[in-house]
Structures are given as structure tokens and as C-alpha cells.
Design a protein around this motif. Structure first.
Motif, PDB file in Angstrom:
ATOM      1  N   MET A   1       0.840  -1.182   0.000  1.00  0.00           N
ATOM      2  CA  MET A   1       0.000   0.000   0.000  1.00  0.00           C
ATOM      3  C   MET A   1       0.885   1.246   0.000  1.00  0.00           C
ATOM      4  N   PHE A   2       0.500   2.195  -0.813  1.00  0.00           N
ATOM      5  CA  PHE A   2       1.314   3.381  -1.041  1.00  0.00           C
ATOM      6  C   PHE A   2       1.494   4.233   0.216  1.00  0.00           C
ATOM      7  N   LEU A   3       0.429   4.450   0.964  1.00  0.00           N
ATOM      8  CA  LEU A   3       0.530   5.266   2.181  1.00  0.00           C
ATOM      9  C   LEU A   3       1.479   4.639   3.197  1.00  0.00           C
ATOM     10  N   SER A   4       1.345   3.356   3.382  1.00  0.00           N
ATOM     11  CA  SER A   4       2.208   2.660   4.352  1.00  0.00           C
ATOM     12  C   SER A   4       3.668   2.776   3.974  1.00  0.00           C
ATOM     13  N   ARG A   5       3.966   2.558   2.693  1.00  0.00           N
ATOM     14  CA  ARG A   5       5.359   2.640   2.247  1.00  0.00           C
ATOM     15  C   ARG A   5       5.917   4.048   2.428  1.00  0.00           C
ATOM     16  N   ALA A   6       5.114   5.053   2.144  1.00  0.00           N
ATOM     17  CA  ALA A   6       5.581   6.436   2.312  1.00  0.00           C
ATOM     18  C   ALA A   6       5.837   6.745   3.789  1.00  0.00           C
ATOM     19  N   LEU A   7       4.937   6.317   4.660  1.00  0.00           N
ATOM     20  CA  LEU A   7       5.124   6.544   6.095  1.00  0.00           C
ATOM     21  C   LEU A   7       6.355   5.800   6.612  1.00  0.00           C
ATOM     22  N   GLU A   8       6.554   4.575   6.159  1.00  0.00           N
ATOM     23  CA  GLU A   8       7.727   3.806   6.573  1.00  0.00           C
ATOM     24  C   GLU A   8       9.019   4.452   6.068  1.00  0.00           C
ATOM     25  N   LYS A   9       8.967   5.000   4.874  1.00  0.00           N
ATOM     26  CA  LYS A   9      10.147   5.675   4.327  1.00  0.00           C
ATOM     27  C   LYS A   9      10.495   6.913   5.152  1.00  0.00           C
ATOM     28  N   CYS A  28       3.439   9.393  12.444  1.00  0.00           N
ATOM     29  CA  CYS A  28       3.695   8.354  11.432  1.00  0.00           C
ATOM     30  C   CYS A  28       3.380   6.969  11.993  1.00  0.00           C
ATOM     31  N   GLN A  29       3.841   6.717  13.208  1.00  0.00           N
ATOM     32  CA  GLN A  29       3.608   5.403  13.812  1.00  0.00           C
ATOM     33  C   GLN A  29       2.126   5.162  14.074  1.00  0.00           C
ATOM     34  N   VAL A  30       1.428   6.177  14.563  1.00  0.00           N
ATOM     35  CA  VAL A  30      -0.016   6.052  14.802  1.00  0.00           C
ATOM     36  C   VAL A  30      -0.753   5.790  13.493  1.00  0.00           C
ATOM     37  N   ALA A  31      -0.395   6.523  12.450  1.00  0.00           N
ATOM     38  CA  ALA A  31      -1.035   6.330  11.143  1.00  0.00           C
ATOM     39  C   ALA A  31      -0.772   4.930  10.610  1.00  0.00           C
ATOM     40  N   LEU A  32       0.461   4.448  10.729  1.00  0.00           N
ATOM     41  CA  LEU A  32       0.774   3.085  10.277  1.00  0.00           C
ATOM     42  C   LEU A  32      -0.030   2.046  11.041  1.00  0.00           C
ATOM     43  N   ASP A  33      -0.132   2.214  12.348  1.00  0.00           N
ATOM     44  CA  ASP A  33      -0.915   1.284  13.164  1.00  0.00           C
ATOM     45  C   ASP A  33      -2.381   1.296  12.751  1.00  0.00           C
TER      46      ASP A  33
END
Length: 90
Positions: A1-9, A28-33
């Protein structure tokens, strides 16, 4: 998923480890969770969605806004790329 990859980057960038970016790290961590929980609900079938793997991206705007404010070229670039792709498809 694009959002997850961007947040992880963004989270993997060395600049994000600085104390001044603590709010960015946390958002970022809250959004990923939240994305992971939402995707799990979609897989379980407990949430009906109009499209497979659809996530309401607007509620994840804050981490990208904070990344733009960080003035770190890599984080700003990642953030703007994600925002551009998101709003291009509207």
C-alpha cells in the motif's frame, strides 16, 4: 500500500530520529498502526468497503504535513510525492 510505504520511508529517514521530529515520528507510527488495523478489518470482512484495499487517505494527512514542515529534503520529497499521488486520483 502506497501510504504505508511512504510513512515507513519517512520513519526510516535518519533526520526523523532527531528530538525536534518527535511529533512526526509519533504521528507516522499512529497512522501506520491505524492503516494496519483497517486493512485487517477489510481482510476479515468486518468492514464493508466500496473497493478492495480502499483506505480513506485524508485522515492520514498530518504526518505528511509535518514531514513537509521538517525541511528535510528527503522527507519533504517523500511527503509531496505521496500527497501528489493521493490528490491526483480525486
Amino acid at each position: 500500500m502506497f501510504l504505508s510505504r511512504a510513512l515507513e520511508k519517512i520513519l526510516s529517514d535518519k533526520e526523523v530520529k532527531r528530538a525536534q521530529h518527535s511529533q512526526l515520528r509519533k504521528t507516522c507510527q499512529v497512522a501506520l498502526d491505524e492503516i494496519k488495523v483497517e486493512l485487517e478489518k477489510q481482510k476479515d470482512g468486518s468492514v464493508v468497503v466500496p473497493k478492495a484495499n480502499f483506505i480513506e487517505a485524508d485522515k492520514y494527512f498530518l504526518p505528511f504535513e509535518l514531514a513537509c514542515q521538517s525541511k528535510s529534503p528527503r522527507m519533504v520529497s517523500t511527503s509531496l510525492d505521496c500527497l501528489q499521488v493521493r490528490y491526483t486520483f480525486l
